[in-house]
Design a protein around this motif. Structure first.
Motif, mmCIF file in Angstrom:
data_model
loop_
_atom_site.group_PDB
_atom_site.id
_atom_site.type_symbol
_atom_site.label_atom_id
_atom_site.label_comp_id
_atom_site.label_asym_id
_atom_site.label_seq_id
_atom_site.Cartn_x
_atom_site.Cartn_y
_atom_site.Cartn_z
ATOM 1 N N GLN A 165 0.853 -1.205 0.000
ATOM 2 C CA GLN A 165 0.000 0.000 0.000
ATOM 3 C C GLN A 165 0.881 1.244 0.000
ATOM 4 O O GLN A 165 0.939 2.017 0.952
ATOM 5 C CB GLN A 165 -0.946 -0.016 1.203
ATOM 6 N N SER A 268 -18.958 -2.087 0.713
ATOM 7 C CA SER A 268 -17.824 -1.196 0.935
ATOM 8 C C SER A 268 -18.275 0.019 1.743
ATOM 9 O O SER A 268 -19.451 0.386 1.727
ATOM 10 C CB SER A 268 -17.232 -0.757 -0.416
ATOM 11 N N ASN A 269 -17.322 0.626 2.433
ATOM 12 C CA ASN A 269 -17.600 1.788 3.282
ATOM 13 C C ASN A 269 -16.576 2.878 2.947
ATOM 14 O O ASN A 269 -15.696 3.192 3.752
ATOM 15 C CB ASN A 269 -17.510 1.348 4.755
ATOM 16 N N SER A 273 -12.780 3.931 4.287
ATOM 17 C CA SER A 273 -11.678 3.101 3.760
ATOM 18 C C SER A 273 -10.829 3.796 2.698
ATOM 19 O O SER A 273 -9.702 3.372 2.445
ATOM 20 C CB SER A 273 -12.226 1.802 3.174
ATOM 21 N N VAL A 293 -25.982 -1.390 -0.415
ATOM 22 C CA VAL A 293 -26.431 -2.742 -0.072
ATOM 23 C C VAL A 293 -25.559 -3.210 1.081
ATOM 24 O O VAL A 293 -24.349 -3.347 0.935
ATOM 25 C CB VAL A 293 -26.270 -3.700 -1.280
ATOM 26 N N ASP A 294 -26.151 -3.414 2.251
ATOM 27 C CA ASP A 294 -25.348 -3.710 3.451
ATOM 28 C C ASP A 294 -26.233 -4.376 4.495
ATOM 29 O O ASP A 294 -27.455 -4.249 4.438
ATOM 30 C CB ASP A 294 -24.749 -2.394 4.007
ATOM 31 N N ASP A 343 -26.954 -10.955 -1.977
ATOM 32 C CA ASP A 343 -26.372 -9.963 -2.898
ATOM 33 C C ASP A 343 -26.649 -10.344 -4.349
ATOM 34 O O ASP A 343 -27.022 -9.496 -5.167
ATOM 35 C CB ASP A 343 -24.857 -9.858 -2.685
ATOM 36 N N THR A 450 -0.243 3.261 8.796
ATOM 37 C CA THR A 450 -1.553 2.796 9.264
ATOM 38 C C THR A 450 -1.679 1.296 9.060
ATOM 39 O O THR A 450 -0.912 0.711 8.301
ATOM 40 C CB THR A 450 -2.691 3.491 8.483
ATOM 41 N N ARG A 452 -3.643 -2.486 11.017
ATOM 42 C CA ARG A 452 -4.702 -3.222 11.717
ATOM 43 C C ARG A 452 -4.294 -3.681 13.093
ATOM 44 O O ARG A 452 -3.122 -3.828 13.397
ATOM 45 C CB ARG A 452 -5.033 -4.467 10.902
ATOM 46 N N LEU A 458 -11.278 -4.097 9.396
ATOM 47 C CA LEU A 458 -11.404 -3.057 8.386
ATOM 48 C C LEU A 458 -12.016 -1.779 8.953
ATOM 49 O O LEU A 458 -11.534 -1.277 9.947
ATOM 50 C CB LEU A 458 -12.174 -3.611 7.193
ATOM 51 N N THR A 459 -13.048 -1.227 8.299
ATOM 52 C CA THR A 459 -13.557 0.066 8.767
ATOM 53 C C THR A 459 -14.366 -0.066 10.060
ATOM 54 O O THR A 459 -14.954 0.906 10.518
ATOM 55 C CB THR A 459 -14.406 0.770 7.690
ATOM 56 N N ASN A 533 -7.951 8.002 7.753
ATOM 57 C CA ASN A 533 -7.877 8.356 6.330
ATOM 58 C C ASN A 533 -8.161 9.840 6.066
ATOM 59 O O ASN A 533 -7.979 10.313 4.946
ATOM 60 C CB ASN A 533 -8.782 7.445 5.496
ATOM 61 N N PHE A 549 -1.428 4.245 1.481
ATOM 62 C CA PHE A 549 -1.964 4.232 2.850
ATOM 63 C C PHE A 549 -0.870 4.194 3.910
ATOM 64 O O PHE A 549 -1.112 4.512 5.061
ATOM 65 C CB PHE A 549 -2.845 2.994 3.067
ATOM 66 N N LYS A 550 0.332 3.739 3.530
ATOM 67 C CA LYS A 550 1.322 3.456 4.561
ATOM 68 C C LYS A 550 2.332 4.580 4.798
ATOM 69 O O LYS A 550 3.203 4.417 5.648
ATOM 70 C CB LYS A 550 2.072 2.149 4.218
HETATM 71 N N1 LIG Z 1 -5.551 4.005 6.103
HETATM 72 C C1 LIG Z 1 -5.817 2.781 5.611
HETATM 73 N N2 LIG Z 1 -6.904 2.587 4.829
HETATM 74 C C2 LIG Z 1 -7.177 1.345 4.323
HETATM 75 C C3 LIG Z 1 -6.310 0.256 4.583
HETATM 76 C C4 LIG Z 1 -5.165 0.488 5.424
HETATM 77 O O1 LIG Z 1 -4.360 -0.427 5.711
HETATM 78 N N3 LIG Z 1 -4.953 1.755 5.895
HETATM 79 N N4 LIG Z 1 -6.584 -0.974 4.034
HETATM 80 C C5 LIG Z 1 -7.397 -1.048 2.825
HETATM 81 C C6 LIG Z 1 -7.851 -2.445 2.611
HETATM 82 S S1 LIG Z 1 -6.630 -3.638 2.524
HETATM 83 C C7 LIG Z 1 -9.129 -2.786 2.433
HETATM 84 S S2 LIG Z 1 -9.519 -4.417 2.056
HETATM 85 C C8 LIG Z 1 -10.190 -1.744 2.462
HETATM 86 C C9 LIG Z 1 -11.549 -2.209 2.962
HETATM 87 O O2 LIG Z 1 -12.478 -1.216 2.646
HETATM 88 P P1 LIG Z 1 -14.041 -1.468 2.579
HETATM 89 O O3 LIG Z 1 -14.335 -2.734 1.863
HETATM 90 O O4 LIG Z 1 -14.673 -0.215 2.073
HETATM 91 O O5 LIG Z 1 -14.370 -1.597 4.138
HETATM 92 P P2 LIG Z 1 -15.209 -2.660 4.957
HETATM 93 O O6 LIG Z 1 -15.177 -2.256 6.380
HETATM 94 O O7 LIG Z 1 -14.768 -4.028 4.618
HETATM 95 O O8 LIG Z 1 -16.667 -2.420 4.397
HETATM 96 C C10 LIG Z 1 -17.471 -3.477 4.086
HETATM 97 C C11 LIG Z 1 -18.947 -3.089 4.211
HETATM 98 O O9 LIG Z 1 -19.681 -4.176 3.648
HETATM 99 C C12 LIG Z 1 -20.614 -4.676 4.599
HETATM 100 N N5 LIG Z 1 -20.751 -6.122 4.366
HETATM 101 C C13 LIG Z 1 -20.180 -7.148 5.015
HETATM 102 N N6 LIG Z 1 -20.558 -8.326 4.469
HETATM 103 C C14 LIG Z 1 -21.365 -8.035 3.431
HETATM 104 C C15 LIG Z 1 -22.053 -8.830 2.455
HETATM 105 O O10 LIG Z 1 -22.011 -10.054 2.451
HETATM 106 N N7 LIG Z 1 -22.760 -8.146 1.480
HETATM 107 C C16 LIG Z 1 -22.832 -6.789 1.457
HETATM 108 N N8 LIG Z 1 -23.512 -6.202 0.480
HETATM 109 N N9 LIG Z 1 -22.225 -6.027 2.393
HETATM 110 C C17 LIG Z 1 -21.491 -6.640 3.354
HETATM 111 C C18 LIG Z 1 -20.077 -4.283 5.952
HETATM 112 O O11 LIG Z 1 -21.155 -4.169 6.889
HETATM 113 C C19 LIG Z 1 -19.376 -2.939 5.649
HETATM 114 O O12 LIG Z 1 -20.268 -1.848 5.778
HETATM 115 O O13 LIG Z 1 -9.744 -0.641 3.256
HETATM 116 C C20 LIG Z 1 -8.554 -0.049 2.787
HETATM 117 N N10 LIG Z 1 -8.269 1.178 3.527
#
Ligand SMILES: Nc1nc2c(c(=O)[nH]1)N[C@H]1C(S)=C(S)[C@@H](COP(=O)(O)OP(=O)(O)OC[C@H]3O[C@@H](n4cnc5c(=O)[nH]c(N)nc54)[C@H](O)[C@@H]3O)O[C@H]1N2
Ligand SMILES: Nc1nc2c(c(=O)[nH]1)N[C@H]1C(S)=C(S)[C@@H](COP(=O)(O)OP(=O)(O)OC[C@H]3O[C@@H](n4cnc5c(=O)[nH]c(N)nc54)[C@H](O)[C@@H]3O)O[C@H]1N2
Ligand SMILES: [Mo]
Length: 565
Positions: A165, A268-269, A273, A293-294, A343, A450, A452, A458-459, A533, A549-550
């Motif tokens: 990252q 995704s959020n 993120s 969709v969540d 989904d 940044t 975990r 995640l978020t 972020n 991100f890092k």
């Molecule tokens: N500063 C900083 N930022 C980062 C990172 C970091 O290391 N540092 N890491 C990054 C990385 S590696 C990642 S993977 C991203 C993640 O970023 P995102 O994918 O945006 O974050 P999540 O928290 O996984 O959001 C997932 C959302 O989907 C919902 N959800 C869970 N299961 C399901 C499902 O089955 N169906 C549906 N429709 N929704 C569902 C959850 O409730 C949540 O609201 O963030 C990135 N952002």
């Protein structure tokens, strides 16, 4: 894009194929030397720790590369406390020693790789002392790591988000792959590469066409042959397939410019993120229509015009592909509650409403998998030989698996790489990256990195609601070296403000004598005034569009000025 894109593009460019692990996990206990670069498996992938612990018991020498001590680096024999963002230069230092001290496998290089001479010329022109200065890793440690990895008969390198990252994440991973190639430690028993995948099905996601430049089976949307193949399977005109779209963060920029006005958000959020989070939130508010969709009302879903409830993973059936490229089948454990849909059902219903229902007439997850089998046939990630029946009987099958009687592929690249000429493509990775990284200065004197912690995911949408997880970590924190903390008048366990050029957050200080003096660490599991972020910049890796991100430059100060009396 935010997770696996740097590792994926690096492996595709160097090997011609991207599968998380080139070997199966079962080989890890038997390798003799392991480099863990920017990966904290002890907290992030605890279920694979036993493989590494076994390796250690069997006498493997473990080298960890991380700016701070973690539960993972504690397992290592040698911990290189690299300056954030300087891993590409560190890898050049390792390459230099390996080449100059003859730890290379000349026959392997000659027969299996292109580009060696250029790499050799570049790294031999570098000075180890300068690399030590740039990376903050003493030259005797670089020498030791290179010699230990070089002299062993087998070895593996693992990378994760710490080195990926970055705005040069793709090139950095390629430089670690250069090390495997010059030492001949790839495509062999107990020797190979592993990108430690983020989420349960992170590998599957990156080969079924989720990225805006892909099609199923790891085919590419700009490749004319690939377009024709998939159009035929979907029963559509090739001309009706779109051309490639933009990456995740670039979409946000287009929303801000008014070029994109509607968004369908599934799983995704982004306002937590994505980098440059203040801007992301402002941009998303401009959307004319946002559907989320969540299962939960995430920070982003709060901005939505419409929220569609969906099933959770325990209610879903389907295949998952793990970091080894092993396809497994998971049956649903619970039935759907109330009016909730899967989904995939929501996607089919939307297709119907858009008048394309005949292309989405699926009645089950299995029917979708049957289409994927055919669509991926002949592609890089070939699932054709994998069926639900086989998965139920055999437990799991590693792709490529081109026919029903094929056993699956446990080890890749044994006789050739996936490029047309069968050779791996080495590349010169300059110490100085194309996109300059923000460096500490008088106004913003510290590096921020940044990542975990064990107790949150995640978020944090899914874990902050759990009282037992919240009890472990109720709020965000900043790991800081006690000497650095004293310099900025920051006691342990107090609220501090962290500022970058993009914004500010408030978190609690946590002294740690094992982090670098010039670096602070903040996890990204919290939102609003603790959303790290807000501080991270919008710069992207030009190759894969991964955000950096890092690495950010920040300043810190206590919220309440302490008066001495
Ligand atoms: N500063 C900083 N930022 C980062 C990172 C970091 O290391 N540092 N890491 C990054 C990385 S590696 C990642 S993977 C991203 C993640 O970023 P995102 O994918 O945006 O974050 P999540 O928290 O996984 O959001 C997932 C959302 O989907 C919902 N959800 C869970 N299961 C399901 C499902 O089955 N169906 C549906 N429709 N929704 C569902 C959850 O409730 C949540 O609201 O963030 C990135 N952002
Ligand atoms: N408990 C838990 N487990 C998770 C997740 C979670 O949120 N919580 N998320 C999942 C997901 S989506 C992912 S992608 C993975 C991520 O798994 P990892 O990549 O292992 O996790 P991170 O904490 O983002 O980063 C790993 C390490 O990189 C270090 N690091 C930071 N900057 C640098 C640098 O410049 N160079 C080097 N060499 N190291 C650096 C950090 O100090 C950290 O210890 O974890 C998965 N597992
Ligand atoms: Mo991730």
């Amino acid at each position: 894009r935010l997770c696996m894109s740097a590792a994926a593009s690096a492996a595709s460019q160097t090997f011609g194929m991207d599968r998380g692990l080139t070997n199966s996990l079962s080989e890890v206990p038997f390798t003799k030397c392991i480099i863990l670069a920017g990966t904290n498996i002890a907290e992030c992938q605890p279920t694979i720790m036993p493989y590494f612990e076994k390796a250690k018991q069997n006498g493997a020498y473990i080298i960890a590369v991380d700016p701070r001590e973690t539960a993972t680096t504690k397992m290592a024999d040698l911990h290189l406390k690299v300056k954030p963002g300087m891993d590409a230069a560190l890898a050049n230092g390792l390459l230099k020693v390996i080449i100059e001290e003859d730890f290379t496998d000349e026959a392997f290089i000659r027969e299996r790789a292109n580009g060696y001479n250029e790499v050799k010329e570049y790294v031999t022109s570098l000075k180890l002392e300068e690399i030590a200065e740039m990376t903050g890793v003493p030259s005797d440690q670089i020498q030791k790591a290179a010699a230990m990895f070089g002299k062993e008969e087998s070895g593996m390198i693992f990378t994760a988000r710490g080195v990926e990252q970055q705005t040069d994440g793709s090139a950095t991973v390629r430089n670690f792959l250069n090390i495997l190639i010059v030492t001949g430690k790839i495509g062999k028993v107990n020797s190979g590469y592993g990108a430690i995948t983020g989420q349960g099905n992170g590998q599957g996601a990156r080969e079924h066409g989720q990225k805006a430049d892909q099609l199923p089976g790891y085919r590419m949307i700009e490749n004319e042959e690939h377009r024709l193949h998939i159009a035929r399977i979907w029963g559509i005109d090739e001309a009706d397939l779109p051309r490639k779209g933009v990456s995740a963060y670039e979409m946000i920029e287009k929303i801000n410019e008014g070029e994109i006005t509607g968004m369908f958000l599934m799983c995704s959020n982004p306002i937590v993120s994505n980098p440059n989070a203040n801007f992301v939130k402002k941009a998303l508010k401009k959307l004319k229509f946002l559907v989320a969709v969540d299962m939960f009302v995430s920070e982003t879903a709060r901005l939505a015009d419409l929220i569609l409830p969906t099933s959770s993973y325990l209610e879903d059936e389907g295949t998952m592909t793990n970091l080894e490229g092993r396809v497994t089948l998971r049956e649903a454990s619970f039935s759907l509650p109330g009016e909730v849909k899967h989904d995939w059902q929501i996607i089919c219903d939307i297709a119907k409403a858009l008048g394309k229902g005949e292309h989405f007439s699926f009645q089950s997850a299995k029917e979708i998998f049957e289409e994927l089998r055919v669509a991926s046939r002949g592609g890089t990630a070939d699932y054709y030989g994998i069926t639900y029946d086989r998965l139920r009987k055999e437990g799991g099958i590693l792709w490529p698996c081109p026919s029903i009687d094929h056993k699956g592929t446990k080890r890749l690249f044994e006789t050739s790489f996936a490029h047309q000429d069968g050779k791996a493509a080495m590349v010169v990775v300059n110490n100085v990256p194309l996109v300059p990284k923000e460096q500490p200065c008088t106004d913003f004197p510290l590096y921020l990195t940044t990542g975990r912690i064990m107790s949150h995911y995640l978020t944090g949408v899914q874990t902050r609601k759990s009282s037992s997880l919240s009890a472990r970590n109720f709020e965000s924190f900043m790991e800081i070296h006690p000497e650095t903390a004293k310099k900025y008048h920051i006691p342990d366990n107090t609220l501090v403000k962290i500022e970058s050029r993009r914004g500010s957050i408030v978190v609690r200080s946590k002294w740690s004598a094992t982090i670098r003096h010039d670096t602070i660490f903040v996890p990204f599991h919290w939102a609003d005034s603790q959303n790290v972020n807000h501080l991270v910049s919008q710069d992207l890796d030009p190759t894969c569009k991964m955000p950096g991100f890092k690495v950010s430059a920040v300043k810190v100060h206590p919220i309440v000025e302490l008066t001495s009396n």
